[in-house]
Design a protein around this motif. Structure first.
Motif: not given
Length: 638
Positions: A139-146, A203-204
């Protein structure tokens, strides 16, 4: 043999019966017409293991049969980004275990943002008391290295914070935010933990920043990452359940999540335990101090002794975060105290204990003495004892007390106490840090009272100093805590949230008075709150609460004198107030009469309405020095 009799025989043969057995007994009792017995066994299922099937069956029994002894009711809605059917089904049983009779519903799958943002949605029309947000990792937009990891995390914090604001826009309901469980793998492997832009690190960071934002917004957080760590990542997430039913977490993990949500909700409703009463022999140390002597008890040095030392460290940590410690031991008092005073491996000292009762009376009798001496309810106590027979005696005779299970091996004692969930607290303040000292001071004051020739002499001898003031930023959390947790000295039991408190503090129509009390024995901190609203030519008291540890000191006289003075300053003609009776606040039924108000009405439920015309009223003159008072809110034009 009758199947019900057979099940009851098996259940009573063990200290904690299996969850499925408890649920089966509950169903059979219900079919036989014993609704109260069925509800009691349904609640016991929650302690019999984290079995989603048994908890669901127990919740069905509880649907129309609230558990005996429940202290709160609540309408709860679950808003999830994955399938939440099982969580919604088991949560009523978990809440019943925490003394909350709850109806639980959920939003449709995938409709969480629509339900939150649309004021005409099913969720908003239902007007729940508690909303639980349960997002899954996707449900987050965190899906890979940024590279822009900080911006990505802050955008997620802002998104979920906006959901909290929307849910509380209409009224101050409780919001519970379940955190995210970090992925069990990352393309960067072990390197990911040190890369700020990796998914694992983001995420942490998101969980940490959400927790900080939630604390500032008076939103409760559930640390799902810790639950998953305890269960193991494979126990938390099962890809089969995800691909078949979009279920996250896995169904076997749902009861653990439900239990954590339930204790957080109960804490928000003022139902957390606040006192740990512990046994000594076999619990704080191995062996018997009376039989073995100081040098032979097991405390440090051996594996068993180190386990007892570690248990004491856990207790010390609980004390430092505000849990009251008390001792209840079948022993001679002087002998029972000797390890606290003389043993070099003791972590706890005698000053860490607010109440120390060692004699040969039954422990249920002594727990009542401890509760009376500390002036707390039995339902505020958790009991720790290595002896199963003593645990069963407390369960049987004092069902209000929560009994903590200990494993047979002392090596498991520290973990058992560390994982005990019912000391959950919605906030932490400086008053919490010094709670044990304040309760010890209360005991000393009680000794002084008994030796005084009169109550007036006793009160004067305490050399009390009251400091009054309005609600300000530094006191907001403590005020919200008092309003949420105080049951005995609470005139209306209205539960205002931190957001409510902040609004009142800046609204010129409200008068907010906080009371701090110190004496020659201790500084008790902020222990009283009076909230009143200007309505025409009257100040109407909305809430009047005081900590039980200063009951009888007449601090209420100081606050009410200040309210009357403020009424005159505002050119109000009178003060009105209401007393709403509950099972816990009967001791203050006559306080308004003692303060000089006249009763003008009494409702059928016992609620009484009071009024005082302030012209010509003499001060109550409490037996203490009083400084400060409510400050005129900025912008008030009088």
């Amino acid at each position: 043999m009758d199947p019900l009799v057979d099940d009851l025989t098996r259940a009573r043969a063990v200290e904690v019966p299996d969850a499925r057995l408890c649920a089966r007994i509950a169903r059979r009792l219900l079919s036989g017409g014993d609704r109260e017995g069925a509800a009691a066994w349904a609640v016991r299922a929650v302690d019999g293991g984290e079995d989603a099937t048994a908890w669901t069956a127990a919740a069905k029994v509880l649907a129309d049969n609230p558990a005996p002894g429940h202290l709160r009711t609540a309408k709860v809605w679950v808003v999830g980004t994955a399938t939440t059917d099982v969580l919604t089904a088991v949560l009523p049983a978990a809440l019943a275990r925490e003394r909350v009779a709850a109806s639980v519903d959920q939003t449709g799958f995938g409709l969480y943002w629509q339900e939150i943002l649309d004021p005409s949605s099913t969720l908003h029309r239902a007007d729940p008391d508690v909303v639980v947000l349960v997002p899954h990792l996707g449900a987050t937009s965190i899906d890979g290295f940024r590279d822009d990891h900080d911006e990505v995390v802050e955008a997620e914090v802002a998104r979920w914070s906006s959901a909290w604001d929307r849910l509380r826009e209409d009224r101050a309901r409780h919001v519970v935010q379940v955190g995210f469980v970090p992925p069990d793998s990352d393309p960067f492997g072990h390197l990911a933990a040190g890369l700020p832009g990796s998914r694992l690190s983001m995420i942490r960071a998101l969980n940490a920043r959400l927790a900080v934002a939630a604390a500032g917004a008076d939103v409760a957080c559930v640390d799902a990452a810790s639950i998953a760590a305890r269960l193991g990542r494979d126990g938390w997430f099962d890809p089969r359940w995800w691909f078949v039913a979009k279920h996250d977490p896995a169904i076997p993990a749902v009861p653990s999540l439900a239990r954590s949500i339930a204790v957080v909700v109960a804490a928000r409703l003022g139902l957390a335990r606040k006192c740990l009463v512990t046994d000594l022999d076999g619990t704080l140390w191995g062996g018997s101090i009376g039989d073995d002597g100081l040098s032979e008890i097991s405390l440090g040095g051996t594996a068993e002794g180190e386990a007892h030392v570690e248990l004491q460290r856990v207790m010390r940590d609980l004390r430092e975060r505000g849990v009251i410690l008390a001792v209840c031991s079948k022993n001679t008092d002087e002998i029972a105290r000797s390890p606290f005073l003389e043993h070099p491996e003791m972590v706890l000292g005698i000053d860490d204990v607010a109440a120390f009762v060692a004699n040969w009376d039954p422990k249920p009798v002594n727990l009542r003495r401890i509760a009376d001496g500390l002036d707390i309810g039995l339902d505020s106590i958790a009991f720790l004892d290595d002896n199963p027979a003593e645990r069963e005696a407390i369960r049987s005779e004092l069902p209000e007390v929560d009994v903590i299970m200990l494993p047979p091996d002392p090596a498991g004692y520290p973990a058992a106490l560390s994982r005990y969930p019912r000391f959950e607290t919605p906030a932490f303040s400086e008053e919490d840090r010094s709670r044990t000292e304040k309760y010890r001071a209360r005991a000393a004051a009680e000794e002084a009272r008994q030796s005084a020739r009169s109550l007036e002499e006793f009160l004067v001898d305490l050399e009390m100093r009251a400091t009054l003031g309005p609600i300000v930023g530094a006191t907001e959390a403590r005020v919200a805590q008092l309003l949420g947790k105080t049951n005995q000295w609470n005139m209306t039991t209205r539960r205002h949230s931190l957001d409510d408190v902040r609004r009142m503090a800046t609204d010129p129509t409200w008068v907010t008075i906080t009371g701090r009390l110190a004496d020659r024995l201790a500084d008790h901190g902020l222990v009283a709150v009076l909230l009143a609203r200007e309505e025409g030519d009257t100040l109407d008291v909305d809430s009047f609460v005081m900590s039980c540890r200063v009951i009888g000191r007449r601090l209420e006289h100081a606050l009410f004198d200040a309210l009357v003075a403020e009424a005159r300053r505002r050119s109000c003609r009178g003060v009105t107030a209401t007393y709403v009776p509950t099972e816990r606040n009967g001791l203050i039924a006559d306080v308004y009469e003692e303060l000089g108000l006249c009763r003008v009405a009494r409702d059928e439920d016992g609620t009484t309405h009071w009024r005082l015309d302030v012209d010509g009223v003499a001060p109550l003159d409490p037996p203490m020095s009083v400084t400060g008072g409510p400050t005129r809110p900025e912008g008030h034009d009088g």
